[in-house]
Scaffold this motif. Structure first.
Motif, PDB file in Angstrom:
ATOM      1  N   CYS A   3       9.068  -2.491  -3.985  1.00 51.50           N
ATOM      2  CA  CYS A   3       7.876  -1.823  -4.492  1.00 51.50           C
ATOM      3  C   CYS A   3       8.272  -0.615  -5.321  1.00 51.50           C
ATOM      4  O   CYS A   3       9.418  -0.174  -5.300  1.00 51.50           O
ATOM      5  N   ALA A  37       6.257   3.386  -5.824  1.00 55.70           N
ATOM      6  CA  ALA A  37       5.159   4.204  -5.277  1.00 55.70           C
ATOM      7  C   ALA A  37       4.847   3.897  -3.818  1.00 55.70           C
ATOM      8  O   ALA A  37       3.705   3.617  -3.458  1.00 55.70           O
ATOM      9  N   SER A  77       4.503   5.884  -1.513  1.00 57.81           N
ATOM     10  CA  SER A  77       3.599   6.896  -0.958  1.00 57.81           C
ATOM     11  C   SER A  77       2.138   6.460  -0.998  1.00 57.81           C
ATOM     12  O   SER A  77       1.306   7.027  -0.294  1.00 57.81           O
ATOM     13  N   VAL A  78       1.819   5.439  -1.806  1.00 60.04           N
ATOM     14  CA  VAL A  78       0.444   4.926  -1.861  1.00 60.04           C
ATOM     15  C   VAL A  78       0.389   3.469  -1.410  1.00 60.04           C
ATOM     16  O   VAL A  78      -0.497   2.710  -1.787  1.00 60.04           O
ATOM     17  N   GLY A  79       1.352   3.077  -0.584  1.00 59.11           N
ATOM     18  CA  GLY A  79       1.343   1.743  -0.022  1.00 59.11           C
ATOM     19  C   GLY A  79       2.130   0.715  -0.802  1.00 59.11           C
ATOM     20  O   GLY A  79       2.222  -0.446  -0.398  1.00 59.11           O
ATOM     21  N   LEU A 131       3.419  -0.240  -5.097  1.00 60.12           N
ATOM     22  CA  LEU A 131       2.899  -0.824  -6.329  1.00 60.12           C
ATOM     23  C   LEU A 131       3.976  -1.707  -6.964  1.00 60.12           C
ATOM     24  O   LEU A 131       5.126  -1.716  -6.528  1.00 60.12           O
ATOM     25  N   ARG A 165       0.915  -5.455  -7.257  1.00 63.75           N
ATOM     26  CA  ARG A 165      -0.221  -4.537  -7.064  1.00 63.75           C
ATOM     27  C   ARG A 165      -0.049  -3.422  -8.097  1.00 63.75           C
ATOM     28  O   ARG A 165       0.718  -2.493  -7.887  1.00 63.75           O
ATOM     29  N   ARG A 212      -2.115  -1.141  -9.298  1.00 66.30           N
ATOM     30  CA  ARG A 212      -2.832   0.134  -9.179  1.00 66.30           C
ATOM     31  C   ARG A 212      -3.080   0.440  -7.711  1.00 66.30           C
ATOM     32  O   ARG A 212      -3.183  -0.456  -6.874  1.00 66.30           O
ATOM     33  N   GLU A 213      -3.169   1.725  -7.413  1.00 70.11           N
ATOM     34  CA  GLU A 213      -3.444   2.113  -6.028  1.00 70.11           C
ATOM     35  C   GLU A 213      -4.923   1.968  -5.717  1.00 70.11           C
ATOM     36  O   GLU A 213      -5.752   1.758  -6.592  1.00 70.11           O
TER      37      GLU A 213
END
Length: 235
Positions: A27, A29, A31-33, A35, A58, A60-61
């Motif tokens: 992945c 990012a 920190s936002v699950g 991307l 994914r 976009r957050e």
């Protein structure tokens, strides 16, 4: 016990291979699950790691509802992942009521046509009824499911994960993830869950400036503490 390392770096992917992990969820990012990572990172991780590389799709957050533009973007990203040489893709689309969306079938069909394995990610943990949701996920032909058992931490969702493993483990690979640690990992093995997913990062001493984010290193100590637990004595 099988292990999957969730990472955003070449170093992490390479370490997963060195330590004998079965797979990597790659992945950006985190920190936002998590991307979608860029092509260069995917390609480099494929080249450097002996573990299977499964790439987050994914772009976009936020939530897991999508538009047609989002769907087309995801398709293009899946095609790029194939070109980069990865083993599989990781995604999950929900309807507005958080039920599993039919658009997932289009992405599974595309991935299968490209020879990529598919994982339904932790969007699953937002569904209102996991028994209905798993039927759809299996019906769409997903190869793997990553879940915390609908809880913030997988340790609290062991009962749900174990039920899915017992009833569907012969149709889909069930992977437990979120909050896995040396303190709780053996609990999963004792519940017949045979695949654990976790991150292993620690902040560097790099000085932060102008809101550019925290630089992270792979936490080798955490990895070793988990994989060296006596799982064979539990199974």
């Amino acid at each position: 016990m099988n292990f999957e390392l969730c990472t955003d770096s070449v170093e992490g992917a390479a370490a997963a291979g060195t330590y004998g992990f079965k797979s990597v969820e790659l992945c950006s990012a985190l920190s936002v699950g998590g991307l979608t990572p860029n092509y260069g990172l995917i390609k480099k991780c494929v080249d450097r790691s002996e573990a299977e590389i499964h790439v987050m799709i994914r772009h976009r957050e936020g939530g897991f509802q999508i538009t047609q533009d989002d769907l087309q973007t995801m398709k293009m990203d899946i095609e790029a992942v194939k070109v980069a040489g990865a083993f599989g893709v990781v995604f999950g689309i929900l309807n507005k009521d958080n039920t599993v969306a039919d658009e997932n079938a289009e992405l599974v069909e595309l991935a299968q046509a490209l020879g990529l394995k598919t994982t339904f990610h932790r969007a699953f943990d937002f569904v209102p009824d996991f028994r209905i949701a798993i039927e759809k996920v299996v019906g769409f032909g997903f190869d793997r499911l990553l879940t915390s058992g609908l809880q913030e931490q997988a340790e609290k969702g062991i009962a749900v994960i174990s039920e899915i493993q017992q009833n569907y483990g012969d149709q889909i690979q069930v992977i437990a993830g979120s909050g896995i640690s040396k303190e709780n990992a053996l609990k999963f093995s004792g519940s017949n869950i045979n695949y654990l997913h976790f991150t292993s990062r620690k902040p560097t001493k790099e000085e932060l400036r102008l809101g550019m984010g925290q630089s992270m290193d792979t936490d080798h100590e955490k990895i070793q503490l988990i994989i060296n637990l006596p799982f064979n004595y539990i199974n």
